[in-house]
Design a protein around this motif. Structure first.
Motif, PDB file in Angstrom:
ATOM      1  N   GLY A  78       0.790  -1.224   0.000  1.00 17.40           N
ATOM      2  CA  GLY A  78       0.000   0.000   0.000  1.00 17.40           C
ATOM      3  C   GLY A  78       0.823   1.275   0.000  1.00 17.40           C
ATOM      4  N   GLN A  79       2.053   1.173   0.468  1.00 15.37           N
ATOM      5  CA  GLN A  79       2.903   2.350   0.595  1.00 15.37           C
ATOM      6  C   GLN A  79       3.189   3.013  -0.752  1.00 15.37           C
ATOM      7  OE1 GLN A  79       2.848   2.805   4.009  1.00 15.37           O
ATOM      8  NE2 GLN A  79       5.033   3.245   3.960  1.00 15.37           N
ATOM      9  N   GLY A  80       3.490   4.296  -0.719  1.00 16.74           N
ATOM     10  CA  GLY A  80       3.949   4.975  -1.921  1.00 16.74           C
ATOM     11  C   GLY A  80       5.332   4.475  -2.279  1.00 16.74           C
ATOM     12  N   CYS A  81       5.738   4.660  -3.504  1.00 16.01           N
ATOM     13  CA  CYS A  81       7.031   4.105  -3.868  1.00 16.01           C
ATOM     14  C   CYS A  81       8.096   5.171  -4.028  1.00 16.01           C
ATOM     15  CB  CYS A  81       6.939   3.208  -5.087  1.00 16.01           C
ATOM     16  SG  CYS A  81       6.659   4.074  -6.607  1.00 16.01           S
ATOM     17  N   ALA A  82       7.873   6.323  -3.443  1.00 13.00           N
ATOM     18  CA  ALA A  82       8.892   7.370  -3.463  1.00 13.00           C
ATOM     19  C   ALA A  82      10.185   6.855  -2.836  1.00 13.00           C
ATOM     20  CB  ALA A  82       8.395   8.600  -2.712  1.00 13.00           C
ATOM     21  N   GLU A  83      10.024   6.028  -1.798  1.00 15.07           N
ATOM     22  CA  GLU A  83      11.207   5.527  -1.096  1.00 15.07           C
ATOM     23  C   GLU A  83      11.981   4.542  -1.966  1.00 15.07           C
ATOM     24  OE1 GLU A  83      10.142   4.527   2.868  1.00 15.07           O
ATOM     25  OE2 GLU A  83      12.210   3.991   3.410  1.00 15.07           O
ATOM     26  N   VAL A  84      11.265   3.792  -2.778  1.00 17.88           N
ATOM     27  CA  VAL A  84      11.939   2.896  -3.726  1.00 17.88           C
ATOM     28  C   VAL A  84      12.837   3.730  -4.641  1.00 17.88           C
ATOM     29  CG1 VAL A  84      11.628   1.310  -5.651  1.00 17.88           C
ATOM     30  CG2 VAL A  84      10.079   1.197  -3.692  1.00 17.88           C
ATOM     31  N   ASN A  85      12.267   4.811  -5.139  1.00 19.48           N
ATOM     32  CA  ASN A  85      13.048   5.713  -5.984  1.00 19.48           C
ATOM     33  C   ASN A  85      14.292   6.204  -5.267  1.00 19.48           C
ATOM     34  OD1 ASN A  85      11.272   5.530  -8.060  1.00 19.48           O
ATOM     35  ND2 ASN A  85      10.147   7.399  -7.564  1.00 19.48           N
ATOM     36  N   SER A  86      14.150   6.532  -3.989  1.00 17.79           N
ATOM     37  CA  SER A  86      15.294   7.151  -3.331  1.00 17.79           C
ATOM     38  C   SER A  86      16.389   6.122  -3.046  1.00 17.79           C
ATOM     39  CB  SER A  86      14.849   7.900  -2.071  1.00 17.79           C
ATOM     40  OG  SER A  86      14.908   7.064  -0.954  1.00 17.79           O
ATOM     41  N   VAL A  87      15.988   4.867  -2.757  1.00 20.47           N
ATOM     42  CA  VAL A  87      17.003   3.814  -2.608  1.00 20.47           C
ATOM     43  C   VAL A  87      17.765   3.652  -3.925  1.00 20.47           C
ATOM     44  CG1 VAL A  87      17.379   1.329  -2.281  1.00 20.47           C
ATOM     45  CG2 VAL A  87      15.734   2.529  -0.841  1.00 20.47           C
ATOM     46  N   LEU A  88      17.017   3.616  -5.001  1.00 25.22           N
ATOM     47  CA  LEU A  88      17.637   3.411  -6.303  1.00 25.22           C
ATOM     48  C   LEU A  88      18.509   4.603  -6.693  1.00 25.22           C
ATOM     49  CD1 LEU A  88      17.799   1.301  -8.435  1.00 25.22           C
ATOM     50  CD2 LEU A  88      15.801   2.272  -9.550  1.00 25.22           C
ATOM     51  N   ASP A  89      18.011   5.793  -6.443  1.00 23.82           N
ATOM     52  CA  ASP A  89      18.803   6.988  -6.763  1.00 23.82           C
ATOM     53  C   ASP A  89      20.110   6.997  -5.980  1.00 23.82           C
ATOM     54  OD1 ASP A  89      17.075   7.985  -8.638  1.00 23.82           O
ATOM     55  OD2 ASP A  89      15.971   9.259  -7.242  1.00 23.82           O
ATOM     56  N   ALA A  90      20.038   6.620  -4.710  1.00 20.20           N
ATOM     57  CA  ALA A  90      21.255   6.576  -3.902  1.00 20.20           C
ATOM     58  C   ALA A  90      22.234   5.579  -4.510  1.00 20.20           C
ATOM     59  CB  ALA A  90      20.917   6.179  -2.465  1.00 20.20           C
TER      60      ALA A  90
END
Lengths: 154, 154
Positions: A78-90
């Motif tokens: 259910g969570q947004g995936c903004a955090e997925v993006n930030s892991v990948l960006d890092a």
DNA sequence: AGAAACTTTATAGTAGCTTTAAGGTCAAGC
DNA sequence: GCTTGACCTTAAAGCTACTATAAAGTTTCT
């Protein structure tokens, strides 16, 4: 049906050693699987997909910590995936930095190599002398870029 | 004269931890030094130069094995230095290969990242789906490029 | 004399496995 | 029924190049 695997089946199919699968379980990346009467691990489709996910992440050279992070995010749909993006960006940032360091390193190595185009005795070798007197990498040096990967020389 | 050092002097001057110097001794890169009455290590100019050589090699990200090899060549001054060249060329090759792998990796990561420009819920996240279904790095994959070096994120 | 700053050795921890050891399970063959 | 071989089990050590910790001894300063 091919949705029940023993560890060796899974290992063969995904081209990974069985020990590595056990290691991922030990590290909490894979859940503890069901067991047969004889205490053999039994895996299903879900575990196979999870392991595939992990292996893809490793192929992209993420650390187990980064992968753990992504798996946690994946486990909460259910969570947004903004955090997925930030892991990948890092991670993309890590790789970019590493490439930059290695390019610096390559320049230094080629510079050093150019000191000995004409073979002489090692007493007079420009390379050995260069290595003994090269300015210390006090700052701005290569700073351990990690050239020698496990599978790099295969 | 400043040609007698205790381990701490040498460490400070060359900006390396004392433990690392002992470790290089243990690994046979540095000879066992003379000792004081109180059993402290004493180093001279030759050892300082040898350590400098080692540190420069490490700054160029050579393995201790590669360095051992170069030190052996350096210790036999009459030999030709063709072998020095070949050690260095091999190392340059490792670095080049690593750069190539990391560039591939970077492409894959950016491709993956492009799957989720618009944030959605993680259930539908294109990145997580990509990681679960990406073609396996059977061959031609990233093959462990080693992004996460010790000093890379300083 | 006593404290601070140095040194000594030995041991364990880091990441992500790989290797080894010592044994248990299971299907096939004689 | 019994053995052989392929598979599986756990636990522990080994790999690189250190880094960190512990417990003790030495030297230097005041």
């Amino acid at each position: 049906m091919t949705n029940r695997y023993r560890i060796g089946d899974l290992a063969t199919r995904l081209a990974v050693p069985t020990q590595t699968i056990r290691y991922y379980e030990h590290e909490g990346l894979l859940p503890k699987p069901a067991r047969t009467e004889g205490n053999y691990r039994v895996y299903g489709i879900a575990e196979r997909e999870r392991l595939t996910f992990i292996l893809h992440c490793r192929a992209l050279d993420m650390t187990l910590d980064e992968i753990r992070h992504l798996l946690r995010l994946r486990d909460v749909p259910g969570q947004g995936c903004a955090e997925v993006n930030s892991v990948l960006d890092a991670h993309i940032g890590h790789v970019a930095e590493r490439i930059r360091l290695l390019n610096d390193l390559q320049l230094q190595l080629k510079d050093l190599r150019a000191r000995c185009e004409s073979p002489s005795t090692s007493k007079d070798c420009g390379i050995l002398q260069g290595l003994a007197s090269f300015p210390t990498a006090q700052d701005g040096g290569a700073s351990r870029a990690g050239v020698h990967g496990r599978r790099a020389q295969e």
